[in-house]
Design a protein around this motif. Sequence first.
Motif, PDB file in Angstrom:
ATOM      1  N   PRO A  63       0.825  -1.228   0.000  1.00 26.39           N
ATOM      2  CA  PRO A  63       0.000   0.000   0.000  1.00 26.39           C
ATOM      3  C   PRO A  63       0.855   1.274   0.000  1.00 26.39           C
ATOM      4  O   PRO A  63       0.538   2.234  -0.705  1.00 26.39           O
ATOM      5  CB  PRO A  63      -0.816  -0.121   1.287  1.00 26.39           C
ATOM      6  CG  PRO A  63      -0.885  -1.588   1.542  1.00 26.39           C
ATOM      7  CD  PRO A  63       0.443  -2.116   1.119  1.00 26.39           C
ATOM      8  N   GLU A  64       1.932   1.264   0.754  1.00 25.99           N
ATOM      9  CA  GLU A  64       2.809   2.435   0.801  1.00 25.99           C
ATOM     10  C   GLU A  64       3.529   2.624  -0.532  1.00 25.99           C
ATOM     11  O   GLU A  64       3.648   3.754  -1.036  1.00 25.99           O
ATOM     12  CB  GLU A  64       3.829   2.252   1.926  1.00 25.99           C
ATOM     13  CG  GLU A  64       4.731   3.461   2.146  1.00 25.99           C
ATOM     14  CD  GLU A  64       5.725   3.231   3.272  1.00 25.99           C
ATOM     15  OE1 GLU A  64       6.752   3.936   3.299  1.00 25.99           O
ATOM     16  OE2 GLU A  64       5.478   2.334   4.115  1.00 25.99           O
ATOM     17  N   PHE A  65       4.014   1.508  -1.126  1.00 25.10           N
ATOM     18  CA  PHE A  65       4.684   1.591  -2.425  1.00 25.10           C
ATOM     19  C   PHE A  65       3.715   2.070  -3.496  1.00 25.10           C
ATOM     20  O   PHE A  65       4.085   2.879  -4.364  1.00 25.10           O
ATOM     21  CB  PHE A  65       5.241   0.220  -2.819  1.00 25.10           C
ATOM     22  CG  PHE A  65       5.898   0.202  -4.173  1.00 25.10           C
ATOM     23  CD1 PHE A  65       7.237   0.535  -4.317  1.00 25.10           C
ATOM     24  CD2 PHE A  65       5.169  -0.121  -5.318  1.00 25.10           C
ATOM     25  CE1 PHE A  65       7.840   0.540  -5.562  1.00 25.10           C
ATOM     26  CE2 PHE A  65       5.770  -0.117  -6.561  1.00 25.10           C
ATOM     27  CZ  PHE A  65       7.104   0.212  -6.690  1.00 25.10           C
ATOM     28  N   MET A  66       2.474   1.580  -3.447  1.00 24.07           N
ATOM     29  CA  MET A  66       1.471   1.963  -4.442  1.00 24.07           C
ATOM     30  C   MET A  66       1.228   3.473  -4.414  1.00 24.07           C
ATOM     31  O   MET A  66       1.169   4.124  -5.463  1.00 24.07           O
ATOM     32  CB  MET A  66       0.160   1.212  -4.197  1.00 24.07           C
ATOM     33  CG  MET A  66      -0.927   1.515  -5.243  1.00 24.07           C
ATOM     34  SD  MET A  66      -2.469   0.633  -4.921  1.00 24.07           S
ATOM     35  CE  MET A  66      -3.042   1.558  -3.462  1.00 24.07           C
ATOM     36  N   ASN A  67       1.105   4.028  -3.195  1.00 24.70           N
ATOM     37  CA  ASN A  67       0.896   5.480  -3.084  1.00 24.70           C
ATOM     38  C   ASN A  67       2.089   6.252  -3.658  1.00 24.70           C
ATOM     39  O   ASN A  67       1.923   7.259  -4.348  1.00 24.70           O
ATOM     40  CB  ASN A  67       0.677   5.873  -1.628  1.00 24.70           C
ATOM     41  CG  ASN A  67      -0.680   5.452  -1.114  1.00 24.70           C
ATOM     42  OD1 ASN A  67      -1.623   5.292  -1.889  1.00 24.70           O
ATOM     43  ND2 ASN A  67      -0.783   5.235   0.198  1.00 24.70           N
TER      44      ASN A  67
END
Length: 335
Positions: free
Chosen positions: A63-67
């Motif tokens: 989720p953090e990488f996606m953002n």
Amino acid sequence: MKDKTKIILTYSIIIIVWVIIYYISWLWSILNFFLSLSIYTLIFYFFHYLWVKLNKSLIIPFPEFMNYFLWRASLFILFIILAWWWLSYLSNETFPATMPEYTISNWTKVVKFQAMSHIWTKNFYNQVKENIKQFKKEWAVYFYEWVRPWTKENSEKFNQAIWIKFDKDLYKNFSKLYWVENQQNENFLWLINNKDFNVDLNIDDIINLYEKKNLKSTKWKIPIDASKEIIKTLSQLNDKELKILVYINKAILNFIISNETTQNFLTEKFSNKGLFDVILWERNKVIANAIIDSKYKKIYTTYWLLHFKWVLKLLKENDSKWKIVDTKYLYPIKD
């Protein structure tokens, strides 16, 4: 910038892009865009995973990488859209290309050399037509370029040498990519008087010269049916997509016309140079000799822009008094 602000900006940009895509191409294109973005996110996360494994560092949660990835991707997409729009606007509206009409003279003859191409706006052709009429009222004659077809064998060789199938509808179909007109020579003939002369080579002449000059390096290729490909491309676009394509194409064309360095680069890298040299230089000699040998004192000629400086050079070699006495400009792409 705080992460929350980045996330808001990221999804705001993506939503704006979605709205634009929906307006242009409807729902299916949004799904394509969403799927592409998802796939690229997964691909880059996979590379990130491999990289941190090899370097034994910490893996960023998905989720953090996606953002993070979507933030970078959204900025890139926004930059591309704004850059294309701004550059296209500058090229089409602020700095549209001009096409010169040179008046040259040796104080015995006067020649008006109007730079041309086979696809321009209707307004441009109408202005050229009026300029021919005005000069003919002063007892001028008209010299025009038009490579004449000849034997079927050499016409086929010509297509193989330029690598494009050259048929009667080629310029007509090219014009559809720019929403302009293809040149109709008959519109420039029989104006005021009937003194109109086709000053050019035919296909047989060009192929014979090409083979003679490039005997060891003659390049023959199966020609691309450009007309067919253009029609196929146009049939796949809706009206809004076509408007955008046309606007961008016009910007590119304006840029190329305005930039001689770009023209030379495209000629060197994306054309048959041996054939191009024949088409350019041998036709220069035909025009220059026709002007020198003509009994007429006033001549209006329409020819490709790249010929002018070499034609003037040849004229000066024959008579050093030849010089440019006036230059006027028309807008070939601007409506």
